[in-house]
Scaffold this motif. Structure first.
Motif, PDB file in Angstrom:
ATOM      1  N   HIS A  57     -31.818 -12.162 -30.793  1.00 38.44           N
ATOM      2  CA  HIS A  57     -31.653 -12.649 -29.847  1.00 38.44           C
ATOM      3  C   HIS A  57     -32.443 -13.955 -28.613  1.00 38.44           C
ATOM      4  CE1 HIS A  57     -31.592  -8.190 -29.162  1.00 38.44           C
ATOM      5  NE2 HIS A  57     -32.191  -7.936 -29.044  1.00 38.44           N
ATOM      6  N   GLY A 182     -36.445  -8.218 -33.304  1.00 38.48           N
ATOM      7  CA  GLY A 182     -35.845  -7.798 -32.181  1.00 38.48           C
ATOM      8  C   GLY A 182     -35.248  -6.853 -31.745  1.00 38.48           C
TER       9      GLY A 182
ATOM     10  N   GLN B  92     -35.200  -9.372 -22.334  1.00 40.10           N
ATOM     11  CA  GLN B  92     -33.564  -8.643 -21.743  1.00 40.10           C
ATOM     12  C   GLN B  92     -33.893  -9.193 -20.574  1.00 40.10           C
ATOM     13  OE1 GLN B  92     -31.819  -5.721 -23.142  1.00 40.10           O
ATOM     14  NE2 GLN B  92     -30.272  -6.580 -21.746  1.00 40.10           N
ATOM     15  N   VAL B  95     -32.482 -13.469 -21.661  1.00 40.20           N
ATOM     16  CA  VAL B  95     -31.358 -13.542 -22.063  1.00 40.20           C
ATOM     17  C   VAL B  95     -30.174 -13.655 -20.303  1.00 40.20           C
ATOM     18  CG1 VAL B  95     -29.657 -12.768 -23.457  1.00 40.20           C
ATOM     19  CG2 VAL B  95     -32.581 -12.788 -24.345  1.00 40.20           C
TER      20      VAL B  95
END
Lengths: 312, 288
Positions: A57, A182, B92, B95
């Motif tokens: 990521h 990840g 998260q 990103v």
């Protein structure tokens, strides 16, 4: 290594698909071949990009930096060295560069990595432009007897190599370690995985591959300039295509590359001034509508179908 | 002496731009890569008002700032709040917000290209010479610097002395604990994000009086602002000002003494060194 029946089937299918793709230059016209080269190039770049960025990521925007360095290896070396030596040389340059970037930034938070890689192509471009201004040269001529067909086949071979490596990595300890990283880097570190080393090792792969791709593409440009070889647009397009297709599967990026290349081609011909806008809209579509890419969409549809069958 | 003053004048305006990004990243936790486009939009507005109605950029600021505030607030509510809600982890969100703000930045560039075309634009405002220490400087640079000092000072006072400022600093340090003591984190984050956008657009309006810009220069300023924010420390107003002045000095020094083509390369080199040596910023304490 034990191969199951599915593995053999997948391998055979992949080999057949590759042979079919390799035969394309005889079936399509010159314009088709131009698009074929573009698709092959982005397939190589997006697939290798996804090998690193999919599991970790970390969004790398350094593709253009590696690509440009590779193109310059060909441009500068073509008169002095045989062409076939230049490709591994470019790969080596890319891998060393990636290792250096990895050593400096991969221990830091993801956002720093993104920014670092974003600026990298710009940084190298400025240095080369400056160097050219000092020395009084403008661009470099890359005159070879390599034709579009040769470029296409070289890229195809590189794509096959990338897939093979990706397939092998997914079954190796390194691939396993990366999947854990990840999911949760903290967990990975506590279970004794050297996260920094694993990430650096895997980051060297897209670095080397992008540099080789740049070296292969250099003869096509004929005239190399920093602005052309290091265009940031390339990095963004690779990210878009890989995410559009989905990074969860090896073939995911390919599913993004093909429609995007045709869409991009159509847009650049009919609305040449709106390409930036389109790129932006694609980013937004991926985040809000296709967070897992086409691969995620296909998986979802398949699951729905299976459930529907179960009900009937 | 010449280099130092020119560098400080440039650094002052950089401080303003970086302050906007710092409010957005440090306080609202969104790495806004479309920040540079907000700057260009502010500059375009100033240019438009000047060529259209001879309205001074120093006055346009009072129009640009609220408009940018509203626009950024909308951007946060429409595009970013859903991401904050859906994110399962900080990574998260990082990103997602990077991809989104990248997308927004491209959309903004595309729109500005369609509206204003791809030409460079500049106008002549307050370009009268001013003498300081027997050297001459453009009055527009000095006016922009003065405005930057006033705005940065006001922001610092507000963040450190007022209750709302304290609330914002609280969510910057510990968003989860801030919620426990009754702070509406979502609302304050939107506010910080909008304020950051307003500060950046103001910086753009000021910088347009002496720099030549075009629709796609935003990215360059985003990169500079990022270097400054990281150099000064995320969420640190004092560090941002010092880092901005340092970057202004460095760029002016490199441009005049070595080669104007190397200014961005120099900024980037500093960025690498800072990342390697002090990733927590000039005044920051190291975190685990």
């Amino acid at each position: 290594m034990n191969l199951t029946a599915t593995d053999w089937r997948n391998l055979t299918l992949s080999a057949l698909a590759l042979m079919l793709a390799a035969g394309l230059p005889w079936m399509i016209g010159p314009y088709g071949l131009t698009i074929g080269v573009t698709i092959a190039m982005y397939t190589v770049l997006a697939t290798s990009w996804a090998l690193f960025s999919g599991p970790t990521h970390y969004i790398s925007l350094a593709t253009a930096a590696f690509f440009g360095v590779g193109a310059y290896v060909t441009g500068l070396g073509i008169d002095a060295l045989p062409y076939w030596l230049l490709l591994p040389l470019a790969g080596l340059a890319g891998a060393v560069m990636a290792a250096l970037i990895g050593l400096t930034t991969l221990k830091l938070s993801g956002v720093y990595f993104v920014i670092f890689t974003l600026g990298l192509a710009e940084f190298i471009r400025q240095l080369i432009t400056w160097g050219q201004n000092i020395s009084g040269t403008k661009g470099i001529y890359v005159l070879t007897s390599i034709t579009e067909k040769h470029i296409y086949w070289q890229l195809m071979a590189l794509a096959a190599l990338v897939w093979l490596l990706g397939w092998l990595i997914a079954r190796s300890r390194l691939g396993f370690a990366l999947r854990i990283i990840g999911d949760d880097e903290q967990v990975a570190r506590h279970s004794g995985i050297n996260t920094a080393r694993a990430k650096i090792l895997l980051f060297m792969l897209p670095g080397a591959v992008a540099a080789i791709a740049g070296a292969i593409m250099a003869p096509r440009y004929v005239y190399l300039e920093p602005a052309l070889a290091f265009t940031p647009m390339l990095s963004f397009q690779v990210v878009i295509m890989a995410l559009l297709g989905g990074t969860g599967r090896l073939w995911g990026p390919l599913v993004g590359v093909i429609p995007f290349t045709f869409l991009w081609e159509a847009i650049s011909i009919s609305f040449p001034n709106q390409t930036t806008l389109l790129l932006g809209v694609c980013f937004l579509v991926i985040v809000y509508l296709l967070p897992k890419g086409f691969v995620g969409l296909i998986d979802m549809v398949r699951r729905r179908l299976q459930r529907a069958e179960g009900w009937s | 002496m010449d280099v130092i003053i020119t560098g400080l004048l440039l650094g002052g305006t950089y401080a303003l731009i970086a302050m906007g990004l710092n409010l957005q990243y440090g306080m609202a936790r969104i790495m806004n890569l479309a920040n540079g486009e907000m700057l260009v939009a502010g500059a375009f507005a100033a240019f438009w008002f000047w060529t259209g109605g001879q309205i001074s950029p120093l006055l346009t600021v009072f129009l640009v700032a609220p408009a940018a505030f509203l626009l950024n607030w909308l951007v946060y509510v429409v595009f970013l709040r859903p991401l904050v809600r859906r994110a399962r982890s900080r990574g998260q969100l990082e990103v997602d917000s990077i991809l989104t703000t990248f997308g927004l930045s491209f959309v903004a560039v595309g729109l500005m290209l369609a509206l204003f075309g791809g030409d460079y634009f500049s106008y002549s405002y307050l370009s009268v010479p001013v003498h300081i220490f027997s050297s001459t400087y453009g009055a527009n640079r000095i006016a922009a610097f003065a405005a930057a000092v006033v705005i940065c000072g006001a922001l610092w006072l507000w963040l450190n002395r007022s209750r709302a400022g304290m609330t914002i600093r609280a969510i910057a340090v510990a968003p989860d604990s801030a919620r426990l003591v009754g702070i509406d984190v979502m609302r304050m984050a939107a506010f910080a994000f909008a304020l950051g956008g307003a500060v950046t657009a103001t910086g753009g309006a000021l910088i347009s009086t002496f720099l030549t810009l075009d629709a796609s220069t935003g990215g360059l300023f985003t990169l500079k602002a990022l270097v400054i924010v990281i150099m000064g420390g995320v969420g640190d107003v004092r560090g941002t000002v010092v880092a901005a002045l340092l970057l202004g000095l460095l760029e002016t020094f490199v441009a005049t003494v070595i080669d104007p083509g190397l200014t961005l390369a120099a900024a980037y080199l500093v960025f690498i060194i800072v990342l390697l040596v002090r990733p927590q910023g000039l005044f920051g304490r190291s975190t685990s």
